[in-house]
Design an enzyme around this catalytic site. Structure first.
Site, PDB file in Angstrom:
ATOM      1  N   SER A 114       1.027  -1.152  -0.025  1.00  0.00           N
ATOM      2  CA  SER A 114      -0.125  -0.046  -0.038  1.00  0.00           C
ATOM      3  C   SER A 114       0.803   1.180   0.206  1.00  0.00           C
ATOM      4  CB  SER A 114      -0.934   0.149   1.311  1.00  0.00           C
ATOM      5  OG  SER A 114      -1.253   1.408   1.385  1.00  0.00           O
ATOM      6  N   HIS A 167      -0.923  -1.501  -4.218  1.00  0.00           N
ATOM      7  CA  HIS A 167      -2.412  -1.391  -3.550  1.00  0.00           C
ATOM      8  C   HIS A 167      -2.543  -0.084  -3.243  1.00  0.00           C
ATOM      9  CE1 HIS A 167      -5.537  -2.787  -0.838  1.00  0.00           C
ATOM     10  NE2 HIS A 167      -5.321  -1.499  -0.020  1.00  0.00           N
ATOM     11  N   ASP A 225      -4.949   2.840  -2.208  1.00  0.00           N
ATOM     12  CA  ASP A 225      -6.090   3.208  -1.113  1.00  0.00           C
ATOM     13  C   ASP A 225      -6.784   4.695  -1.507  1.00  0.00           C
ATOM     14  OD1 ASP A 225      -5.998   1.126   0.867  1.00  0.00           O
ATOM     15  OD2 ASP A 225      -4.022   1.577   1.110  1.00  0.00           O
ATOM     16  N   MET A 274      -9.653   7.051  -0.481  1.00  0.00           N
ATOM     17  CA  MET A 274     -10.441   7.496   0.511  1.00  0.00           C
ATOM     18  C   MET A 274     -11.278   8.740   0.141  1.00  0.00           C
ATOM     19  SD  MET A 274      -8.107   6.965   3.605  1.00  0.00           S
ATOM     20  CE  MET A 274      -7.031   5.198   3.697  1.00  0.00           C
ATOM     21  N   HIS A 323      -8.502  -0.082  -3.906  1.00  0.00           N
ATOM     22  CA  HIS A 323      -9.159  -0.436  -2.706  1.00  0.00           C
ATOM     23  C   HIS A 323     -10.029   0.910  -2.483  1.00  0.00           C
ATOM     24  CE1 HIS A 323      -9.320  -0.973   2.020  1.00  0.00           C
ATOM     25  NE2 HIS A 323     -10.562  -1.275   1.540  1.00  0.00           N
ATOM     26  N   MET A 364     -12.464   2.853  -0.339  1.00  0.00           N
ATOM     27  CA  MET A 364     -13.091   3.062   0.658  1.00  0.00           C
ATOM     28  C   MET A 364     -13.863   4.570   0.474  1.00  0.00           C
ATOM     29  SD  MET A 364      -9.766   2.584   3.171  1.00  0.00           S
ATOM     30  CE  MET A 364      -8.628   2.530   1.807  1.00  0.00           C
ATOM     31  N   MET A 419     -10.345  -6.680   6.425  1.00  0.00           N
ATOM     32  CA  MET A 419      -9.571  -5.518   6.995  1.00  0.00           C
ATOM     33  C   MET A 419      -9.020  -6.069   8.579  1.00  0.00           C
ATOM     34  SD  MET A 419      -9.513  -2.893   5.073  1.00  0.00           S
ATOM     35  CE  MET A 419      -8.378  -2.034   6.207  1.00  0.00           C
ATOM     36  N   GLY A 422      -9.088   3.658   6.987  1.00  0.00           N
ATOM     37  CA  GLY A 422      -9.135   5.149   7.073  1.00  0.00           C
ATOM     38  C   GLY A 422      -7.386   5.839   7.019  1.00  0.00           C
ATOM     39  N   PHE A 423      -6.587   4.611   7.890  1.00  0.00           N
ATOM     40  CA  PHE A 423      -5.215   5.499   8.040  1.00  0.00           C
ATOM     41  C   PHE A 423      -4.096   4.104   8.193  1.00  0.00           C
ATOM     42  CE2 PHE A 423      -8.275   8.029  10.239  1.00  0.00           C
ATOM     43  CZ  PHE A 423      -7.871   9.326   9.789  1.00  0.00           C
ATOM     44  N   GLY A 478      -0.555   2.364   9.516  1.00  0.00           N
ATOM     45  CA  GLY A 478       0.240   2.419  10.567  1.00  0.00           C
ATOM     46  C   GLY A 478      -0.602   2.316  11.808  1.00  0.00           C
ATOM     47  N   ASP A 495      -5.531  -6.605   5.060  1.00  0.00           N
ATOM     48  CA  ASP A 495      -5.014  -5.354   4.945  1.00  0.00           C
ATOM     49  C   ASP A 495      -5.080  -4.658   6.572  1.00  0.00           C
ATOM     50  OD1 ASP A 495      -4.397  -2.789   4.094  1.00  0.00           O
ATOM     51  OD2 ASP A 495      -6.187  -2.360   2.882  1.00  0.00           O
ATOM     52  N   GLY A 554      -1.810  -3.299   9.314  1.00  0.00           N
ATOM     53  CA  GLY A 554      -0.948  -3.758  10.519  1.00  0.00           C
ATOM     54  C   GLY A 554      -0.238  -5.038   9.919  1.00  0.00           C
ATOM     55  N   SER A 568       3.091   0.586   6.056  1.00  0.00           N
ATOM     56  CA  SER A 568       4.244   1.162   6.709  1.00  0.00           C
ATOM     57  C   SER A 568       5.391   0.492   6.903  1.00  0.00           C
ATOM     58  CB  SER A 568       3.627   1.536   7.956  1.00  0.00           C
ATOM     59  OG  SER A 568       2.619   0.997   8.607  1.00  0.00           O
TER      60      SER A 568
HETATM   61  C1  DX5 Z   1      -6.165   1.432   5.718  1.00  0.00           C
HETATM   62  C2  DX5 Z   1      -5.779   1.037   4.188  1.00  0.00           C
HETATM   63  C3  DX5 Z   1      -4.461   0.149   4.386  1.00  0.00           C
HETATM   64  C4  DX5 Z   1      -3.371   0.656   4.948  1.00  0.00           C
HETATM   65  C5  DX5 Z   1      -2.258  -0.230   5.041  1.00  0.00           C
HETATM   66  O1  DX5 Z   1      -7.340   2.074   5.582  1.00  0.00           O
HETATM   67  O2  DX5 Z   1      -6.676   0.224   3.627  1.00  0.00           O
HETATM   68  O3  DX5 Z   1      -4.311  -0.555   2.928  1.00  0.00           O
HETATM   69  O4  DX5 Z   1      -2.979   1.880   4.399  1.00  0.00           O
HETATM   70  O5  DX5 Z   1      -1.198   0.451   5.765  1.00  0.00           O
HETATM   71  P1  DX5 Z   1      -0.317  -0.459   7.195  1.00  0.00           P
HETATM   72  O6  DX5 Z   1       0.187  -1.756   6.415  1.00  0.00           O
HETATM   73  O7  DX5 Z   1       0.367   0.537   7.521  1.00  0.00           O
HETATM   74  O8  DX5 Z   1      -1.427  -0.833   8.117  1.00  0.00           O
HETATM   75 ZN    ZN Z   2      -6.240  -0.849   1.713  1.00  0.00          ZN
END
Ligand code: DX5
Ligand code: ZN
Length: 214
Positions: free
Chosen positions: A6, A31, A33, A35, A64, A66, A135, A140-141, A143, A173, A175, A196
């Site tokens: 990502s 990937h 993301d 949003m 992806h 969102m 998920m 949303g974020f 890390g 997806d 952490g 991350s």
């Molecule tokens: C979260 C995203 C993920 C995220 C993965 O909303 O869909 O793809 O950025 O990032 P890490 O691996 O840092 O959790």
């Molecule tokens: Zn994602």
């Protein structure tokens, strides 16, 4: 497992360089993301940015969404160069119609489950899908901390996919890193999204190899 990095935590001022980095790690796809600030409390990027990324790499674009209304932009994302469009089963778009629209455009299609949504929510659509994303954080974020309590959901999906004799892939997806990827593989996941952990890795290639070996 395959790995889909990502780019959410990358340096967006140097996207071309970051894409080249992802490619250099030996990762299988990328990937993206998206949003909308409504479905999730954050904004990222959309079709115009993806369209500018498209000529820079031959990597598979795993997009992806969102978004509250993914159906409104399905055509824009495929025109921009998405290879797979993945949207949330919790979105406000009609699920079966949105799947059909993506397939009619000749692209792969996936559904995503937020942590509180049960595996069964995607069972009615499973035969139509290329992939299901579980998920392992609230979307949303980047890390955030991996939610190990999502592993039974991965197991339940694996069981149902195998029972039906389907080839639907399972993606995880949020952490995912060295310490958490083995549990995902053991539960039956096929593809790890890694954000991350890869961008902060001392040896990114080694991390990719580690995931591939699971
Ligand atoms: C979260 C995203 C993920 C995220 C993965 O909303 O869909 O793809 O950025 O990032 P890490 O691996 O840092 O959790
Ligand atoms: Zn994602």
């Amino acid at each position: 497992m395959l790995i889909s990095p990502s780019i959410l935590t990358c340096d967006f001022a140097h996207l071309a360089k970051e894409l080249a980095f992802v490619e250099s790690t030996g990762a299988d796809m990328v990937h993206l993301d998206v949003m909308d600030g409504v479905f999730v409390p954050n904004l990222s990027f959309g079709p115009p940015v993806i369209a500018r990324m498209r000529p820079l790499t031959t990597m598979f674009f795993d997009v992806h969404l969102m978004m509250e209304y993914p159906d409104r932009l399905v055509k824009a994302f495929t025109d921009a160069g998405a290879d797979l469009i993945n949207f949330h089963v919790e979105s406000a778009s009609p699920v079966a119609e949105t799947i059909a629209a993506i397939k009619a455009l000749g692209k792969q299609v996936a559904l995503t489950l937020k942590p509180k949504t049960p595996a069964e929510a995607v069972f009615p659509y499973l035969d139509e899908l290329d992939m299901v994303l579980v998920m392992t954080v609230e979307p949303g974020f980047g890390g955030q901390k991996f939610m190990a309590d999502q592993m039974p959901k991965v197991e339940a999906l694996r069981k149902e996919i195998d029972r039906r004799g389907l080839s639907v892939k399972i993606q995880v997806d949020g952490g995912v890193a060295s310490a958490t990827a083995p549990a995902c593989a053991a539960a039956g996941a096929d593809i790890a999204v890694v954000g991350s952990a890869l961008f902060n890795a001392e040896d990114p290639r080694a991390l990719v190899e580690e995931i591939h070996a699971l």
